[in-house]
Design a protein around this motif. Structure first.
Motif, short mmCIF file in Angstrom:
data_model
loop_
_atom_site.label_atom_id
_atom_site.label_comp_id
_atom_site.label_asym_id
_atom_site.label_seq_id
_atom_site.Cartn_x
_atom_site.Cartn_y
_atom_site.Cartn_z
N LEU B 378 0.83 -1.21 0.00
CA LEU B 378 0.00 0.00 0.00
C LEU B 378 0.86 1.26 0.00
N LEU B 379 1.88 1.25 0.85
CA LEU B 379 2.73 2.45 0.94
C LEU B 379 3.47 2.68 -0.37
N MET B 380 3.93 1.61 -0.99
CA MET B 380 4.68 1.80 -2.24
C MET B 380 3.76 2.25 -3.36
N LEU B 381 2.56 1.70 -3.37
CA LEU B 381 1.61 2.17 -4.38
C LEU B 381 1.31 3.65 -4.17
N ALA B 382 1.24 4.05 -2.91
CA ALA B 382 1.03 5.47 -2.64
C ALA B 382 2.20 6.28 -3.17
N LEU B 383 3.41 5.74 -2.97
CA LEU B 383 4.61 6.46 -3.39
C LEU B 383 4.61 6.64 -4.92
N LEU B 384 4.18 5.63 -5.64
CA LEU B 384 4.25 5.76 -7.09
C LEU B 384 3.05 6.51 -7.65
N GLY B 385 2.15 6.93 -6.77
CA GLY B 385 1.09 7.81 -7.23
C GLY B 385 -0.08 7.09 -7.85
N LEU B 386 -0.52 6.03 -7.22
CA LEU B 386 -1.69 5.32 -7.71
C LEU B 386 -2.94 6.15 -7.41
N PRO B 387 -3.86 6.27 -8.34
CA PRO B 387 -5.09 7.01 -8.04
C PRO B 387 -5.77 6.45 -6.80
N GLY B 388 -6.32 7.33 -6.01
CA GLY B 388 -6.91 6.90 -4.75
C GLY B 388 -5.99 7.17 -3.58
N MET B 389 -4.73 7.40 -3.87
CA MET B 389 -3.78 7.71 -2.81
C MET B 389 -3.49 9.22 -2.83
N GLY B 390 -3.06 9.76 -1.69
CA GLY B 390 -2.82 11.19 -1.59
C GLY B 390 -1.81 11.69 -2.59
N THR B 391 -0.73 10.92 -2.80
CA THR B 391 0.31 11.37 -3.71
C THR B 391 -0.24 11.61 -5.11
N PHE B 392 -1.19 10.78 -5.50
CA PHE B 392 -1.76 10.93 -6.84
C PHE B 392 -2.41 12.30 -6.98
N ILE B 393 -3.25 12.64 -6.00
CA ILE B 393 -3.93 13.94 -6.06
C ILE B 393 -2.89 15.05 -6.18
N GLY B 394 -1.86 14.95 -5.35
CA GLY B 394 -0.83 16.00 -5.34
C GLY B 394 -0.15 16.10 -6.68
N GLY B 458 -4.12 4.84 6.48
CA GLY B 458 -5.45 5.44 6.50
C GLY B 458 -5.42 6.90 6.10
N ILE B 459 -4.44 7.63 6.64
CA ILE B 459 -4.38 9.07 6.33
C ILE B 459 -4.06 9.28 4.85
N ILE B 460 -3.17 8.44 4.32
CA ILE B 460 -2.85 8.61 2.90
C ILE B 460 -4.08 8.34 2.04
N LEU B 461 -4.81 7.30 2.39
CA LEU B 461 -6.03 7.00 1.63
C LEU B 461 -7.03 8.13 1.75
N TRP B 462 -7.16 8.66 2.97
CA TRP B 462 -8.09 9.76 3.20
C TRP B 462 -7.72 10.97 2.35
N LEU B 463 -6.40 11.25 2.30
CA LEU B 463 -5.93 12.37 1.47
C LEU B 463 -6.25 12.10 0.00
N GLY B 464 -6.22 10.84 -0.39
CA GLY B 464 -6.46 10.52 -1.79
C GLY B 464 -7.92 10.51 -2.15
N LEU B 465 -8.75 10.07 -1.19
CA LEU B 465 -10.17 9.91 -1.52
C LEU B 465 -10.98 11.15 -1.17
N PHE B 466 -10.68 11.78 -0.05
CA PHE B 466 -11.43 12.98 0.35
C PHE B 466 -10.48 14.14 0.62
N PRO B 467 -9.79 14.63 -0.40
CA PRO B 467 -8.84 15.71 -0.14
C PRO B 467 -9.52 17.04 0.15
N GLN B 468 -10.86 17.07 0.01
CA GLN B 468 -11.54 18.35 0.07
C GLN B 468 -11.29 19.14 1.37
N PRO B 469 -11.37 18.52 2.57
CA PRO B 469 -11.13 19.31 3.78
C PRO B 469 -9.75 19.97 3.77
N VAL B 470 -8.75 19.21 3.33
CA VAL B 470 -7.41 19.78 3.30
C VAL B 470 -7.36 20.92 2.29
#
Lengths: 470, 507
Positions: B378-394, B458-470
Motif C-alpha cells: 500500500l505504501l509503495m503504491l502510494a509512493l508511485l502515485g496510484l489514483p486513490g492515494m494522496g500522492t496521486f492527487i498531489g 489510512g491518512i494517505i487513503l483519506w488524502l487521496g479519496l477525500f482531499p476536500q477538507p485539506v
C-alpha cells in the motif's frame, strides 16, 4: 588633576592599587589564598567603580587618556575577563603546585596595561599601555620555569613585542614629524607623505599584537607554550586592549576608499581565510583556538571600516563581549581538565567528555556553538550585529569572505564537538570541579546563553553607554 | 499564546525527560510521546475552533530584541497549521519508532529529537525573519548530534556534510535577510524584520535577484534539489530511523514551505524571472532522482533518491504558482511526508527481521510476512502515485497546474513519474515476491505495529479519496500568498489545450 579626573580614572586606579596591595601582601607573608582573595576583591571593586566615571564621561583625563562610553565598556570587559582568568588560575595553580602570588601581580599589570590601551588618546599612552601589557606577559608566559615550550614561547613573545615596539615607535615618530602632535586627533590633519607611512607602521605594529595575517606566525606557538590560563589572558585581555586602541586610532583617519581602508580590508579578508584554513587540520586545541582567534579578529575588522559610528561601535562591543565570554569559557574547560601532567590541549583529551563529565562537555558545547555563530548563543547575536553593520556600509567583499570562511570555521568546531560525543576509550577518574572555576564557568555559560536568547537588556545598556561617546 | 505553547511543550518535555531519564528511561519516552501528541491535539484544536482574527487563524506578537527590529511574531494559517499537524503526527511516529531502537542515553536522545521538532514548529509559525532563521538553525544542531551519536556507519561524515551544506546556505539566507531589511529601512525609515511589513519592499531588480537567490539557496538545500542534494542520501542512511522519519517526513517540507511563504512573496519579480531556471532544475531533479533510485538496492538509500525525485515535483508545483499546482504541492507534501515516513519505519522493520534492508538479501517476504507485505504494498503504491492515494492527487494537480505554464517541462516531469512506477515496482518485486531466502525470521507485524501503520495508510487513503477538507483549509492561505505577489508570477497565456478543455479560466 582634580576631583572629577580621579573619579574618571577610578577603575584604573583601583586595579593598579590592587597590584600594589598584592605586592605588599607578598612582602608580609607569602600566601596563595591571600593573593587570590585580594586580587578578586580588587577586581570586583574596580568593576563596581565603573559607575563613577560615567557621570563625567566623555572626559579627557590629562591629554593622555580619554574615558568615554566605548572605553568604559571595554575596560569593564577587560576587568571581568581578568577576574575570570584569576578564578580559573586559582584552581590551576593549586593543582600544579606553583607559587601563585606573583602570578596575580603580573595578571593585574596586564589588566592595567589593557585598560590604558583602551583609554589611550595620545601616542604616549598607547605606547605605555602596550609596554605594560607586554612586560607583564613575558613573566606570565614563562611562569612554568621548568617547561621548555613555555620558555621558548616567552622568548618568542619578547622578540615579537620588541619588533612591535620598534614599528610603533617609528610610526609615532613619523606622525609627529608631520603633524607636530602626539594626539590621536592629529592624524586627521597631516599634509605630507610621512603621515600615511607612519599610520602604516602603526597599523603593522598593532597587527602584530592582534595577530592579523600575515603578522600571525607567533600566536600558535605562544598559545601552546603558555599555560592555559595565560593563553586565555592573551586571547582575551591583551587582545581587547589592543583592539580598542586600533578602533579608537583608526576612526579618525578612516575614509572609504583610502589606502588605509584597503589595507584593513586586506588584513581582514586574509585573516578570516588563513586563520580558518590553518585551524582545519589542527589537533592541538590551543593552536586551534589561536587560529580561530585570528579569524575572529578578522571578522571584527569589518566594524573598523563601517560607516555608521553608533552601529559599528555597538557591533564591536557586542562582538568583543561574545568573543570574550566564549573564549574564556573554552579555555576554562581546558583549564579544568589540565593537571600537573600537562595542559589538556590535545583533541584526544576531550574524547567522550560528554559521558565522563557531562557538565564540562555541556559548557564546551555551548562555547563551540557560540564560536561557530549558531543561533541562541552569544556568537550568533554578535555575528548578526556585525553583519548588519557591514551590510549597512555595503562592504560586500569582507562580508562574503566572512560568510564563506565562517562555514570553513564551522567544520573544525564540529570536529571538536564530535570528539566530545564519541564513545570514551578509558574512564579516567574524574576530578571534582574546583569551586572558583565552577562558578566562573557557570557564569560564562549563563552569559553566553542569556546574550544569545534575550540580548535586549544588554543592548539597551550599550546604547545607554554609547550616549557618552567621544 | 497557544502558539508559544506549541513551541514550548516539546522543549520543556525534552528538558524534563533529560533530567528524569537518568533514573528511568521510561520518563523521556513517555514525556516525548505526550509532547508530540499534545502538539497534534493543540493543532487540531486550532483548526476546529473559529479563528481569532483574519487573515491568520491565531497570531501572537511579543517584543524580543526591539533595538534590532526583531520581534516574536508567530502566526498560523491553514498552510502552516497543516504542516504543524504533520509535525505532531510524524513526531509521534518517530517517538514510537525510537522506543525500542534507542536504548542508549535515552534522555539525551529525546531531548534532541524534541528540540528539532520545536525548531520545525517554530519555522512553520515564525513571521519574523530572524525568529524564522533562529528556528531554522535550531533544528540543525540537534539533528547533527542525533546522527553522530546514534547513527550507523559513516555517521560522522554524513552529519558534518549535512551541517555544512545547510549552514552555508543558511548564512547566505541571513545575508539576504539583512540586505532586504536595510533596503526596506532606506526606503521607509522603518527598521524591522517583520515579514508582513517587508512584503511590499521592492529592491532594484538586480539586487532583488541576488537576495532571492540567497533565500532560494537555503530552501533548495533543504528540499535537496539537484546540484545541492548530495547530503541527503548519506544523512538518511546514517541516521537512526526515528531521525530519518523526521528528516524526510517533515524537515524537507520546511524547504518547500520557505519557498512558498518567504522566497516567492518577498521577491515576486525575481521569482518570476527565475521560474524557468527553477522549473528546469525541478525536471533535472525529478529525472536524476528517479534514475538513481532505479539502481539502488539498499531500502533507505532507495527511499532517499525517490524522495529527491518527488521533491522535484514539489519544486515544479511551487514555481508554476497557480491555484492547482499550489494545492497540489500541499497535498503532495503531506502525502509524501506520511508515505516516506511509513516506508522508513517499514525498512527498519524489515531490517530487524531479516538483519538486512538490502534487496540482494531479501526475497519472498510476501509468503512469510503477509501483514507487513500488505502495508509495504500500500505504501509503495502510494509512493508511485496510484489514483486513490494522496500522492496521486498531489502530483496530478501539480502537473495540471504546470501544464498551463510549460507543456514541455510537464511532459518531462511526467516521464519521471512513470519512472517512479518502475523503480517502486522493482523494489516490490525483488523484495516481496519470488522464493523466500534462508535465514529470514518469519515474524509478522505485531498488533501495535499494525495499528501504527494502519493509521499512516489510512491518512494517505483519506488524502487521496477525500482531499476536500485539506484543500479547503489551505485555499485561503494560497489565495493570500498569490495576492501577496500582486498578479506577478501568474503565467499568462494559458496553453491552447487547457483553454480548449475549458480549464483555463481560473488561474
Amino acid at each position: 588633576m582634580n576631583h572629577a579626573d580621579y573619579l574618571s580614572l577610578a577603575p584604573l586606579l583601583v586595579t593598579a592599587a590592587t597590584a600594589v596591595a598584592v605586592l605588599l601582601a607578598i612582602a608580609v607573608r607569602r600566601s596563595h589564598a591571600a593573593a587570590f582573595i585580594i586580587t578578586a576583591c580588587g577586581l570586583i571593586l574596580a568593576l563596581l567603580s565603573l559607575g563613577l566615571p560615567l557621570r563625567h564621561a566623555p572626559r579627557g583625563v590629562t591629554p593622555l587618556l580619554l574615558m568615554d562610553g566605548f572605553t568604559l565598556a571595554v575596560i569593564g570587559l577587560v576587568l571581568a575577563a581578568t577576574l575570570g582568568v584569576a578564578l580559573f588560575a586559582h584552581g590551576y595553580l593549586a593543582r600544579l603546585r606553583l607559587a601563585g602570588d606573583e602570578f596575580y601581580v603580573l595578571l593585574l599589570l596586564v589588566a592595567v596595561g589593557a585598560c590604558v590601551l583602551a583609554a589611550a588618546d595620545h601616542f604616549a599612552a598607547l605606547f605605555l599601555g602596550m609596554e605594560t601589557t607586554s612586560i607583564a606577559l613575558y613573566g606570565l608566559i614563562g611562569y612554568r620555569r621548568g617547561h621548555r615550550l613555555g620558555l621558548e614561547a616567552a622568548i618568542k613573545y619578547l622578540v615579537l613585542a620588541g619588533v612591535t615596539s620598534a614599528f610603533v615607535l617609528f610610526g609615532i615618530a613619523l606622525i609627529y614629524a608631520d603633524t607636530g602632535s602626539l594626539l590621536f586627533m592629529a592624524l586627521a590633519n597631516g599634509n605630507s607623505l610621512l603621515l600615511p607611512a607612519g599610520i602604516g607602521l602603526l597599523l603593522v605594529g598593532l597587527a602584530f599584537k592582534l595577530a592579523f595575517v600575515p603578522f600571525h606566525l607567533w600566536i600558535p606557538d605562544v598559545y601552546e607554550g603558555a599555560s592555559a590560563p595565560v593563553a586565555a589572558l592573551i586571547a582575551t585581555v591583551a587582545k581587547l586592549g589592543a583592539f580598542a586602541a586600533l578602533f579608537n586610532l583608526l576612526w579618525s583617519v578612516m575614509q572609504p576608499g583610502s589606502s588605509v581602508c584597503i589595507a584593513v580590508i586586506l588584513l581582514a579578508v586574509l585573516s578570516m581565510f588563513v586563520g580558518n584554513l590553518l585551524a582545519l587540520q589542527q589537533k592541538n586545541i590551543k593552536r586551534l583556538l589561536a587560529y580561530s582567534s585570528i579569524a575572529h579578529f578578522g571578522y571584527l575588522l569589518v566594524v573598523v571600516i563601517a560607516e555608521d559610528v553608533l552601529l559599528a561601535t555597538i557591533a564591536a562591543l557586542v562582538y568583543l563581549t561574545a568573543y570574550t565570554l566564549t573564549t574564556l569559557g573554552a579555555f576554562g574547560v581546558m583549564i579544568q581538565l589540565s593537571n600537573a601532567d600537562g595542559d589538556a590541549d590535545h583533541l584526544e583529551a576531550y574524547r567522550g567528555l560528554a559521558w565522563r563529565r557531562p557538565w564540562l562537555a555541556g559548557v564546551m558545547t555551548a562555547m563551540l556553538l557560540s564560536l561557530a555563530g549558531i543561533p541562541l548563543t552569544a556568537g550568533f547575536i554578535a555575528k548578526f550585529v556585525l553583519l548588519s553593520s557591514g551590510v549597512d556600509a555595503q562592504l560586500w567583499l569582507p562580508i562574503f569572505a566572512l560568510v564563506i570562511s565562517s562555514v570553513i570555521g564551522l567544520y573544525y568546531y564540529l570536529r571538536i564537538l564530535l570528539t566530545l560525543y564519541r564513545a570514551p576509550e578509558a574512564q579516567p577518574a574524574s576530578a571534582p570541579l574546583p569551586f572558583t572555576g565552577g562558578v566562573a564557568l557557570a557564569v560564562l555559560l549563563l552569559g553566553v546563553l542569556w546574550l544569545g536568547i534575550y540580548p535586549a537588556p544588554f543592548l539597551t545598556l550599550l546604547e545607554h553607554l554609547l550616549t557618552y561617546l567621544r | 499564546m497557544i502558539l508559544v505553547t506549541l513551541i514550548g511543550i516539546p522543549i520543556l518535555a525534552g528538558l524534563l525527560g533529560w533530567m528524569l531519564g537518568r533514573r528511568n528511561p521510561a520518563w523521556p519516552r513517555g514525556l516525548a510521546l505526550a509532547a508530540t501528541l499534545s502538539v497534534l491535539a493543540l493543532g487540531l484544536y486550532i483548526g476546529l475552533t473559529p479563528p481569532e482574527n483574519t487573515p491568520w487563524l491565531r497570531q501572537v506578537r511579543l517584543p524580543w530584541i526591539p533595538q534590532l527590529g526583531v520581534g516574536m511574531h508567530l502566526a498560523v494559517d491553514g498552510l502552516s497549521l497543516l504542516l504543524v499537524l504533520l509535525t505532531g503526527l510524524l513526531g509521534s511516529v518517530a517517538v514510537i519508532v525510537a522506543w525500542r531502537e534507542i536504548t542508549d542515553r535515552v534522555g539525551f536522545f529525546y531531548f534532541n529529537l524534541l528540540a528539532a521538532l520545536a525548531g520545525l514548529i517554530g519555522v512553520f509559525l515564525a513571521l519574523d525573519l530572524i525568529l524564522f532563521f533562529c528556528c531554522w538553525e535550531l533544528m540543525l544542531v540537534p539533528v547533527f548530534l542525533l546522527i553522530t551519536i546514534w547513527g550507523q556507519r559513516q555517521r560522522h561524515e554524513a552529519a558534518i556534510k549535512f551541517l555544512l551544506f545547510t549552514q552555508l546556505s543558511g548564512l547566505l539566507m541571513l545575508l539576504a535577510m539583512l540586505a532586504l531589511v536595510f533596503v526596506h529601512w532606506r526606503v521607509t525609515g522603518q527598521f524591522t524584520f517583520n515579514y508582513v511589513a517587508l512584503l511590499g519592499t521592492m529592491p532594484p531588480p538586480a539586487v532583488a535577484m541576488l537576495l532571492f537567490l540567497g533565500f532560494f539557496a537555503a530552501f533548495a538545500v533543504k528540499l535537496h534539489i539537484v546540484p545541492v542534494h548530495s547530503w541527503a542520501p548519506d544523512a538518511y542512511v546514517a541516521a537512526p530511523t526515528a531521525v530519518s522519519v523526521v528528516l524526510a517526513g517533515i524537515m524537507l517540507k520546511a524547504g518547500a514551505y520557505g519557498l512558498l511563504r518567504f522566497a516567492i512573496p518577498l521577491f515576486p519579480q525575481s521569482a518570476e524571472a527565475f521560474a524557468p531556471v527553477a522549473m528546469g532544475l525541478a525536471v533535472i531533479t525529478i529525472l536524476y532522482g528517479a534514475v538513481l533510485a532505479l539502481g539502488q538496492t539498499e531500502l533507505k538509500r532507495w527511499l532517499a533518491y525517490a524522495g529527491i525525485s518527488h521533491m522535484g515535483v514539489a519544486l515544479l508545483g511551487v514555481f508554476a504558482w497557480n491555484q492547482w499546482s499550489l494545492h497540489g504541492v500541499v497535498i503532495l507534501l503531506l502525502a509524501h511526508g506520511i508515505g516516506t515516513a511509513g516506508l522508513f519505519v517499514l525498512a527498519r522493520m524489515v531490517r530487524e527481521r531479516c538483519n538486512s534492508a538490502d534487496l540482494r538479501d531479501l526475497g519472498g517476504l510476501w509468503s512469510t510476512m503477509p501483514r507487513l507485505s500488505a502495508v509495504a504494498m500500500l505504501l509503495m503504491l502510494a509512493l508511485l502515485g496510484l489514483p486513490g492515494m494522496g500522492t496521486f492527487i498531489g502530483e496530478f494537480l501539480v502537473l495540471l497546474g504546470a501544464f498551463g505554464v510549460s507543456p514541455l517541462v510537464t511532459a518531462l516531469a511526467a516521464l519521471g513519474i512513470i519512472l517512479s512506477a518502475v523503480y517502486t515496482l522493482r523494489v516490490l518485486y525483488r523484495g516481496w515476491f519470488g522464493p523466500p531466502r534462508d535465514g529470514q525470521a518469519s515474524v509478522d507485524l505485531s498488533r501495535g505495529e499494525t495499528a501504527l501503520m494502519a493509521v499512516l495508510v489510512g491518512i494517505i487513503l483519506w488524502l487521496g479519496l477525500f482531499p476536500q477538507p485539506v484543500l479547503r483549509a489551505v485555499s485561503p492561505s494560497i489565495d493570500d500568498l498569490r495576492m501577496a505577489t500582486r498578479g506577478l508570477m501568474v503565467m499568462e497565456h494559458p496553453a491552447p489545450l487547457v483553454r480548449l478543455i475549458g480549464w483555463g479560466g481560473e488561474r
